[in-house]
Scaffold this active site. Structure first.
Site, PDB file in Angstrom:
ATOM      1  N   HIS A   1       0.831  -1.203   0.000  1.00  0.00           N
ATOM      2  CA  HIS A   1       0.000   0.000   0.000  1.00  0.00           C
ATOM      3  C   HIS A   1       0.868   1.257   0.000  1.00  0.00           C
ATOM      4  O   HIS A   1       2.052   1.209   0.336  1.00  0.00           O
ATOM      5  CB  HIS A   1      -0.908   0.025   1.237  1.00  0.00           C
ATOM      6  N   LYS A  35      -0.857   4.898   4.583  1.00  0.00           N
ATOM      7  CA  LYS A  35      -1.808   3.983   5.222  1.00  0.00           C
ATOM      8  C   LYS A  35      -1.492   3.844   6.709  1.00  0.00           C
ATOM      9  O   LYS A  35      -0.337   3.620   7.086  1.00  0.00           O
ATOM     10  CB  LYS A  35      -1.782   2.620   4.528  1.00  0.00           C
TER      11      LYS A  35
END
Ligand code: NAP
Length: 255
Positions: free
Chosen positions: A145, A149
């Site tokens: 990600h 995040k």
């Protein structure tokens, strides 16, 4: 009948995309935007308020939450207690919190829908992984990600591990031998989960299976946040007809 929709986290990456998608969807109206740190701005022409505290079913039918792991549980509890349906994309709620959300939704006139991943491709990745795990039970998950995040592992990785663990009959013995702590990743339901965080990424996951003389990998890449929007809009349309708590977009699909 028009569904009046509100967005919590309206100033964030996902929240802005949801506001755009709601405005473009037939039969939906973007009625409310909430984001304490972007209060006073407008998103898609809607004034951003600092709190959802005053809202009730007379103001809005469904609230969508894309905020932060530290905020989502309290938001969902408030909304259910206020009698407002809630669709949750924010990841990071614990199993205990989800159990409480389920009890609150049962006691409320409003329902909750929670999905760790609203992208159809990711839902199919999880579905197919369950089938494969019955034949190739040795499996590891790598999720990748963007570096903004807040939680690791991702909610999608945790859900994938849980689904695989419930589908496979035999859990192979763990292979460890770490020279540096963490080298083999996190353990979820007996499955190793590895988290990569880098700028340039959006949301990606590979489920890698190993067998005698072979490997099989299933990979999903969300390269744009628009990939989540059809799932979010579907959940907004359906949450009022799904009593209590529903978890996972697959519950709304005919897989
Ligand atoms: P983001 O860009 O940081 O946006 C979150 C926004 O919510 C920020 O503007 C934040 O403000 C605001 N916020 C924080 N607390 C709030 C509260 N109590 N009420 C209202 N707004 C609040 O994050 P993102 O990338 O959009 O991701 C949001 C969540 O969605 C994450 O948990 C992510 O993992 C998840 N996600 C889920 C899916 C899915 O398919 N289920 C897909 C993508 C992302 P500040 O930044 O000022 O704190």
């Amino acid at each position: 009948m028009t569904i009046r929709v509100g967005v919590l986290g309206a100033g964030g990456r996902m929240g802005r995309e949801v506001c755009r998608a709601v405005r473009a969807a037939e039969g939906l109206r973007l009625e409310v935007a909430v984001d304490p740190h972007n209060a006073g701005d407008t998103v898609e022409g809607v004034y951003v308020r600092s709190s959802h505290a005053e809202l009730g079913p007379d103001d809005v039918d469904v609230m969508v939450d894309f905020t932060h792991p530290s905020a989502v549980y309290a938001n969902v509890c408030d909304l259910l207690d206020a009698g407002i349906h809630v669709v949750v994309g924010t990841t990071g709620m614990t199993d205990e919190q989800l159990e409480d959300v389920s009890a609150r939704a049962d006691a409320s006139s409003a329902n909750a829908f929670v999905a760790p991943n609203f992208a159809i491709g990711a839902v199919l990745m999880m579905h197919v992984s369950q089938v494969i795990a019955r034949y190739l039970p040795h499996v590891e998950i790598t999720e990748l990600h963007h570096d903004g995040k807040a939680d690791a592992p991702s909610g999608t990785a945790l859900r994938t591990a849980d689904l695989i663990a419930s589908a496979r009959e035999d859990a192979p013995a763990p292979v460890m031998g770490e020279v540096i702590d963490g080298a083999r990743g996190a353990d979820r339901a007996g499955i190793r989960v590895h988290s990569v965080r880098l700028p340039g990424l959006v949301a990606h996951q590979e489920v890698l299976f190993g067998g005698e003389g072979q490997t099989l990998s299933i990979r999903h890449d969300s390269i744009d946040r628009s990939s989540f929007m059809p799932g979010v809009i579907l959940a907004v349309r359906r949450v009022a007809d799904a009593p209590g708590l529903t978890v996972g977009l697959e519950a709304l699909l005919d897989l």
